[in-house]
Design an enzyme around this catalytic site. Structure first.
Site, PDB file in Angstrom:
ATOM      1  N   GLU A   1       0.848  -1.184   0.000  1.00  0.00           N
ATOM      2  CA  GLU A   1       0.000   0.000   0.000  1.00  0.00           C
ATOM      3  C   GLU A   1       0.884   1.234   0.000  1.00  0.00           C
ATOM      4  O   GLU A   1       1.883   1.275   0.723  1.00  0.00           O
ATOM      5  CB  GLU A   1      -0.911   0.007   1.225  1.00  0.00           C
ATOM      6  CG  GLU A   1      -2.360   0.124   0.837  1.00  0.00           C
ATOM      7  CD  GLU A   1      -3.332  -0.417   1.877  1.00  0.00           C
ATOM      8  OE1 GLU A   1      -4.436   0.121   1.918  1.00  0.00           O
ATOM      9  OE2 GLU A   1      -2.983  -1.344   2.625  1.00  0.00           O
TER      10      GLU A   1
ATOM     11  N   SER B   1       1.165   5.745  -1.430  1.00  0.00           N
ATOM     12  CA  SER B   1       0.421   6.977  -1.652  1.00  0.00           C
ATOM     13  C   SER B   1      -0.410   6.880  -2.936  1.00  0.00           C
ATOM     14  O   SER B   1      -1.480   7.478  -3.059  1.00  0.00           O
ATOM     15  CB  SER B   1       1.401   8.139  -1.757  1.00  0.00           C
ATOM     16  OG  SER B   1       2.391   7.812  -2.695  1.00  0.00           O
TER      17      SER B   1
ATOM     18  N   ASP C   1      14.031   5.965  -8.930  1.00  0.00           N
ATOM     19  CA  ASP C   1      13.662   5.525  -7.582  1.00  0.00           C
ATOM     20  C   ASP C   1      14.233   4.132  -7.305  1.00  0.00           C
ATOM     21  O   ASP C   1      13.532   3.254  -6.785  1.00  0.00           O
ATOM     22  CB  ASP C   1      12.136   5.559  -7.410  1.00  0.00           C
ATOM     23  CG  ASP C   1      11.712   5.607  -5.935  1.00  0.00           C
ATOM     24  OD1 ASP C   1      12.566   5.889  -5.071  1.00  0.00           O
ATOM     25  OD2 ASP C   1      10.524   5.359  -5.652  1.00  0.00           O
TER      26      ASP C   1
HETATM   27  P1  ADP Z   1       4.996   2.340  -4.558  1.00  0.00           P
HETATM   28  O1  ADP Z   1       4.816   3.400  -5.587  1.00  0.00           O
HETATM   29  O2  ADP Z   1       4.028   2.416  -3.433  1.00  0.00           O
HETATM   30  O3  ADP Z   1       6.391   2.247  -4.031  1.00  0.00           O
HETATM   31  P2  ADP Z   1       5.470  -0.305  -5.769  1.00  0.00           P
HETATM   32  O4  ADP Z   1       5.272  -0.550  -7.222  1.00  0.00           O
HETATM   33  O5  ADP Z   1       6.869  -0.227  -5.305  1.00  0.00           O
HETATM   34  O6  ADP Z   1       4.631   0.994  -5.363  1.00  0.00           O
HETATM   35  O7  ADP Z   1       4.699  -1.425  -4.955  1.00  0.00           O
HETATM   36  C1  ADP Z   1       4.611  -1.384  -3.542  1.00  0.00           C
HETATM   37  C2  ADP Z   1       5.060  -2.700  -2.933  1.00  0.00           C
HETATM   38  O8  ADP Z   1       4.222  -3.769  -3.413  1.00  0.00           O
HETATM   39  C3  ADP Z   1       6.482  -3.115  -3.293  1.00  0.00           C
HETATM   40  O9  ADP Z   1       7.471  -2.572  -2.446  1.00  0.00           O
HETATM   41  C4  ADP Z   1       6.420  -4.635  -3.197  1.00  0.00           C
HETATM   42  O10 ADP Z   1       6.597  -5.068  -1.852  1.00  0.00           O
HETATM   43  C5  ADP Z   1       4.991  -4.936  -3.663  1.00  0.00           C
HETATM   44  N1  ADP Z   1       4.979  -5.236  -5.113  1.00  0.00           N
HETATM   45  C6  ADP Z   1       4.766  -4.366  -6.118  1.00  0.00           C
HETATM   46  N2  ADP Z   1       4.832  -4.961  -7.322  1.00  0.00           N
HETATM   47  C7  ADP Z   1       5.110  -6.264  -7.083  1.00  0.00           C
HETATM   48  C8  ADP Z   1       5.309  -7.431  -7.921  1.00  0.00           C
HETATM   49  N3  ADP Z   1       5.241  -7.345  -9.259  1.00  0.00           N
HETATM   50  N4  ADP Z   1       5.572  -8.606  -7.321  1.00  0.00           N
HETATM   51  C9  ADP Z   1       5.647  -8.682  -5.974  1.00  0.00           C
HETATM   52  N5  ADP Z   1       5.490  -7.646  -5.142  1.00  0.00           N
HETATM   53  C10 ADP Z   1       5.210  -6.445  -5.675  1.00  0.00           C
HETATM   54 MG    MG Z   2       7.978   1.337  -4.541  1.00  0.00          MG
END
Ligand code: ADP
Ligand code: MG
Length: 265
Positions: A12, A14, A127
């Site tokens: 989760e 922003s 990032d």
């Molecule tokens: P944010 O913009 O909130 O950082 P992310 O794309 O990094 O969004 O996703 C948030 C979190 O969700 C990640 O840190 C990871 O733990 C989990 N996550 C996102 N995409 C994947 C994926 N393709 N496979 C497994 N976990 C994921």
């Molecule tokens: Mg992220």
């Protein structure tokens, strides 16, 4: 959206949520990044660019894009599921036992190869951090989260818009200079350091003292048992002037690093 059934929330932020879903037809698991589209039209384009940029990437160490669609005020980005979680969780699980050089070099080579692919497509990730680097069940690196990515050349000074964790941000950004490919290299240097020590290279009790340390490039030395080539590479990646920092191409083709990789892969 009814082609996918939601299994659970796995992240989760922003932006909205990351959901683990099951495709009803193929019975395969995917991750959906569900993004709340802003009311402001120019910001909507920024949200969409995450899907557009991810969809342009095709690399074994980048999260594979499947499809994206919009419904109501939500943007859904469907992508490959990385069941090994993120690298930050993996580092934290390690507690005090260090990773072996083989593992560090294997992961590092995969991240560099992924980041080089991004740069070759004239995109900057902006990032790179252990929380945005995912792992598959067999321990392969998959770079993810293109939520801050942008096309090269369109990059303006970035510090004002930066909202994330400050540990990985290159000195030039704090000096309000444009984000460039070498700023991604700095961030990858921070991840490499984390893999070697389980700590951030630049840490301080306040933002002000953290930024001072980053701008001086002052980090505690790596443990002595690590190969000299790795210490040298670290020093190069933490050059405070981006011009002195190697590009990913240079890192991946340098004699010193290729020797390390040959010996440890
Ligand atoms: P944010 O913009 O909130 O950082 P992310 O794309 O990094 O969004 O996703 C948030 C979190 O969700 C990640 O840190 C990871 O733990 C989990 N996550 C996102 N995409 C994947 C994926 N393709 N496979 C497994 N976990 C994921
Ligand atoms: Mg992220």
């Amino acid at each position: 959206m009814d082609r996918y059934s939601v299994q659970k929330v796995i992240g989760e932020g922003s932006f909205g949520r990351a959901l683990l879903v099951l495709c009803e037809t193929s019975k395969e698991k995917y991750v959906v990044k569900e993004i709340q589209l802003p009311k402001n039209q120019s910001k909507v384009d920024k949200s969409r660019s995450e899907a557009v940029l991810l969809s342009r990437m095709k690399h074994p160490n980048i999260v594979a894009f499947r499809e994206a669609f919009e419904a109501d005020d939500l943007l859904w980005i469907v992508m490959e599921y990385c069941s090994g979680g993120d690298l930050l969780q993996r580092i934290q699980r390690q507690k005090t036992a260090q990773f072996c050089v083989d593992e560090i070099m294997k992961w590092f080579a995969q991240m560099c190869s992924a980041a080089q692919h991004i740069h070759d497509k004239r995109v900057l990730h902006r990032d790179l951090k252990s929380k945005n680097i995912f792992l598959t069940d067999n321990g392969t690196i998959k770079l993810g989260d293109f939520g801050s990515a942008c096309i090269l050349n369109s990059s303006k000074a970035y510090a004002h818009t930066y909202v994330g964790t400050p540990y990985y941000v290159a000195p030039e950004i704090w000096e309000n200079k444009p984000y460039n490919n070498k700023s991604d290299v700095w961030s990858l240097g921070c991840v490499l350091y984390e893999l070697c020590t389980l700590r951030h290279p630049f840490q301080a009790p306040s933002w002000k003292s953290l930024i001072l340390k980053v701008c001086r490039g002052a980090y505690p030395p790596l443990p002595k048992h690590l190969p000299y080539e790795l210490q040298y590479l670290m020093k190069q990646m933490f050059k405070t002037n981006p011009k002195d920092r190697p590009s990913l191409h240079t890192i991946l083709t340098s004699h010193r690093v290729s020797r390390l990789l040959r010996e440890h892969l």
